[in-house]
Design a protein around this motif. Structure first.
Motif, PDB file in Angstrom:
ATOM      1  N   ASN A 216       0.815  -1.131   0.064  1.00  0.00           N
ATOM      2  CA  ASN A 216      -0.033  -0.027   0.044  1.00  0.00           C
ATOM      3  C   ASN A 216       0.803   1.298   0.017  1.00  0.00           C
ATOM      4  O   ASN A 216       1.831   1.423   0.569  1.00  0.00           O
ATOM      5  CB  ASN A 216      -0.930   0.172   1.230  1.00  0.00           C
ATOM      6  CG  ASN A 216      -1.768  -1.203   1.403  1.00  0.00           C
ATOM      7  OD1 ASN A 216      -2.127  -1.921   0.274  1.00  0.00           O
ATOM      8  ND2 ASN A 216      -2.475  -1.464   2.462  1.00  0.00           N
ATOM      9  N   GLU A 238      -3.217  -2.470  -5.009  1.00  0.00           N
ATOM     10  CA  GLU A 238      -4.520  -1.214  -4.800  1.00  0.00           C
ATOM     11  C   GLU A 238      -4.410  -0.286  -5.887  1.00  0.00           C
ATOM     12  O   GLU A 238      -3.570   0.535  -6.210  1.00  0.00           O
ATOM     13  CB  GLU A 238      -4.296  -0.678  -3.578  1.00  0.00           C
ATOM     14  CG  GLU A 238      -4.344  -1.805  -2.419  1.00  0.00           C
ATOM     15  CD  GLU A 238      -5.695  -1.913  -2.117  1.00  0.00           C
ATOM     16  OE1 GLU A 238      -6.620  -1.308  -2.406  1.00  0.00           O
ATOM     17  OE2 GLU A 238      -5.759  -3.196  -1.394  1.00  0.00           O
ATOM     18  N   SER A 242      -8.628   3.128  -4.483  1.00  0.00           N
ATOM     19  CA  SER A 242      -8.444   2.657  -3.215  1.00  0.00           C
ATOM     20  C   SER A 242      -8.241   3.738  -2.141  1.00  0.00           C
ATOM     21  O   SER A 242      -7.204   4.643  -2.766  1.00  0.00           O
ATOM     22  CB  SER A 242      -7.693   1.447  -3.431  1.00  0.00           C
ATOM     23  OG  SER A 242      -7.275   1.001  -2.099  1.00  0.00           O
TER      24      SER A 242
END
Length: 326
Positions: A216, A238, A242
């Motif tokens: 992330n 992601e 997101s």
């Protein structure tokens, strides 16, 4: 009661004042502090204790002789040099195999560091806050770089990660604003969360086929113009919608994602990767601009040098640059 507390303080004072087992002066006159490890067969560099700090040029020897016993120096303890702002250079002996957590944290006077091939692990926050670092050479023996290892380094403009490294931990190059070049070897399988977050100077990145996960925010707050993915079988990352997006929204919208020939349909069907607006098969070959709309008031030629009234699908030469039109 006061006498008992005073007596206790007197007993504990030597323990507080002495944070090391031995201290040995190098031939250059610099004193280094050590602890015994591995049942007293090896030595570990430790912090000084008291008000004394390491400063200037420090050379960590491969071995030390003390009371007629010679022992190898095999590690740098956690926080051994932390906060030593007067430290300007360190030479690490080829016997050292590990650099502990926070080992050089906050040594902002340190401008360069060479990590020898003997070192296998760099601890978390090891060089965090070393603002003055401009050059880092990582030896070929390093297999792991801990979380936040180079967090907040600046001065750092380029770094080559050796082929021995398999994991780039979380926050490793977090906010390395000056970083303009990074080489990720084909041994790396994991790029951690926030690994290159806020590395504003980066404009391109090549992700090797060995990578199986990208964390992330790994490249968030970085406006990349070119992303080269050599991954044959893309995995989910992601995406731009997101809250944990792996890449910056500007990267998804404006960068060109180059993918291996024959894999473009896979990328367009895989969550995260499919959010890239411009996906091209192959690798960059001097093509500097990628467009999907026609350019008005531009001078356009095909690859044979014939002037065109408007760009055609494929590669055009627009205002002297090779441009892919979709």
């Amino acid at each position: 009661m006061k006498k008992q507390l005073l007596l206790l303080a007197m007993i504990l004072l030597p323990l507080v004042a002495s944070a090391h087992d031995i201290e040995v002066k190098n031939a250059d006159g610099v004193t280094i502090y050590y602890n015994y490890i591995n049942d007293g067969t090896e030595l570990q560099v430790t912090f000084c204790g008291g008000n004394y700090q390491y400063q200037g040029n420090v050379a960590i020897p491969e071995e030390v002789t003390y009371m007629n016993r010679t022992r190898k120096v095999t590690s740098i303890e956690s926080s051994a040099f932390a906060g030593c702002s007067g430290l300007t250079s360190v030479t690490i002996g080829n016997s050292v195999t590990s650099i502990g957590d926070y080992a050089f944290e906050g040594c902002y006077g340190l401008t360069s560091i060479t990590i020898p091939n003997s070192v296998t692990s760099i601890g978390g926050f090891a060089f965090s806050g070393c603002f003055g670092l401009t050059s880092v050479t990582i030896g070929s023996g390093v297999t792991s770089i801990g979380d936040n290892a180079f967090d907040g380094c600046y001065g750092l403009t380029s770094i080559t990660i050796p082929n021995s490294v398999t994991t780039i931990g979380n926050y490793v190059f977090y906010c390395c604003f000056g970083l303009t070049s990074i080489t990720i070897p084909n041994s790396v399988t994991t790029i951690g969360n926030y690994a290159f977050y806020c590395c504003f100077g980066l404009t391109s990145i090549t992700i090797p086929n060995s990578v199986t996960s990208i964390g992330n925010y790994a490249f968030d707050r970085v406006d990349l113009t070119t992303v080269v993915s050599l991954i044959e079988n893309p995995f989910v990352i992601e995406g731009k919608s997101s809250s944990y997006s792996a890449f910056n929204v500007n990267t998804f919208n404006n960068a060109t994602l180059y993918v291996p020939v024959g894999t473009i349909d896979k990328y367009k069907a895989t969550n995260g990767w499919k959010d890239f607006a411009y996906i091209v098969e192959g690798t960059p070959t001097g093509i500097k601009v990628i467009e999907n709309t026609q350019k008005k008031n531009a001078t356009v030629y095909d690859l044979n040098g014939v002037r065109l009234s408007e760009p055609k699908k494929g590669i055009n030469i627009i205002n002297g640059q090779k441009v892919v039109m979709k």
